[in-house]
Design a protein around this motif. Sequence first.
Motif, mmCIF file in Angstrom:
data_model
loop_
_atom_site.group_PDB
_atom_site.id
_atom_site.type_symbol
_atom_site.label_atom_id
_atom_site.label_comp_id
_atom_site.label_asym_id
_atom_site.label_seq_id
_atom_site.Cartn_x
_atom_site.Cartn_y
_atom_site.Cartn_z
ATOM 1 N N ALA A 80 0.821 -1.214 0.000
ATOM 2 C CA ALA A 80 0.000 0.000 0.000
ATOM 3 C C ALA A 80 0.853 1.262 0.000
ATOM 4 N N LEU A 81 1.938 1.241 0.766
ATOM 5 C CA LEU A 81 2.777 2.439 0.900
ATOM 6 C C LEU A 81 3.947 2.466 -0.065
ATOM 7 N N GLY A 82 4.345 1.312 -0.548
ATOM 8 C CA GLY A 82 5.579 1.165 -1.308
ATOM 9 C C GLY A 82 6.650 0.618 -0.371
ATOM 10 N N GLU A 83 7.477 -0.248 -0.915
ATOM 11 C CA GLU A 83 8.492 -0.939 -0.101
ATOM 12 C C GLU A 83 9.416 0.044 0.626
ATOM 13 N N GLU A 84 9.904 1.058 -0.094
ATOM 14 C CA GLU A 84 10.854 2.001 0.513
ATOM 15 C C GLU A 84 10.205 2.828 1.618
ATOM 16 N N VAL A 85 8.999 3.299 1.387
ATOM 17 C CA VAL A 85 8.309 4.112 2.392
ATOM 18 C C VAL A 85 8.029 3.263 3.626
ATOM 19 N N TYR A 86 7.590 2.014 3.417
ATOM 20 C CA TYR A 86 7.291 1.153 4.558
ATOM 21 C C TYR A 86 8.569 0.827 5.337
ATOM 22 N N ALA A 87 9.663 0.557 4.640
ATOM 23 C CA ALA A 87 10.936 0.284 5.314
ATOM 24 C C ALA A 87 11.383 1.498 6.123
ATOM 25 N N ALA A 88 11.232 2.703 5.560
ATOM 26 C CA ALA A 88 11.599 3.926 6.286
ATOM 27 C C ALA A 88 10.691 4.126 7.497
ATOM 28 N N PHE A 89 9.379 3.837 7.330
ATOM 29 C CA PHE A 89 8.448 3.933 8.452
ATOM 30 C C PHE A 89 8.867 2.999 9.577
ATOM 31 N N LYS A 90 9.175 1.736 9.242
ATOM 32 C CA LYS A 90 9.563 0.772 10.279
ATOM 33 C C LYS A 90 10.842 1.201 10.987
#
Length: 161
Positions: A126-136
């Motif tokens: 939903a967010l995109g792999e890079e955005v989700y990785a940065a969020f985590k």
Amino acid sequence: MRRSERKQIDPDLGIMAGQTLFALQKELFTTLGRQGHPHLRPRHGAVLAYLDEEGSRATDLSQQSGQHKQVIGTLVDELVELGYVRREPDPQDRRAKLIVPTPLGLDEMARSDAIVADIERRHAQALGEEVYAAFKQAFRQITDLQRTDLARKLSTDQPTR
């Protein structure tokens, strides 16, 4: 504007973390219930989420989950009764006990890991792999900061009389 409206429009960290936790727990434990684990409750996650396949000490589970050792003991009692774990002597320290998953516990652990991985995959999509990785990464940093700040605050605060 009322406080409840303000919190809906611009929720603080506690509200967002709580809403995320409760929604994740609801999906996880509802799905586990459908997959053969209907007696587990979110509180059992303080043990099962951190339990190693070869077993863990209650003190380690307490430290990792942030729960008091007495709470962990009560949860372990419940999980023993439900057939998910057993207590065994720790071969490295005969005074200590290991909390060891049973075959039922191992099944729950594998299913739980798969369910959470699926939830995370959906969020990453939903967010995109890079955005989700940065969020985590950012969320992990915030969690570490909060735990460190709390430990520091608790160690320096003196009770009032």
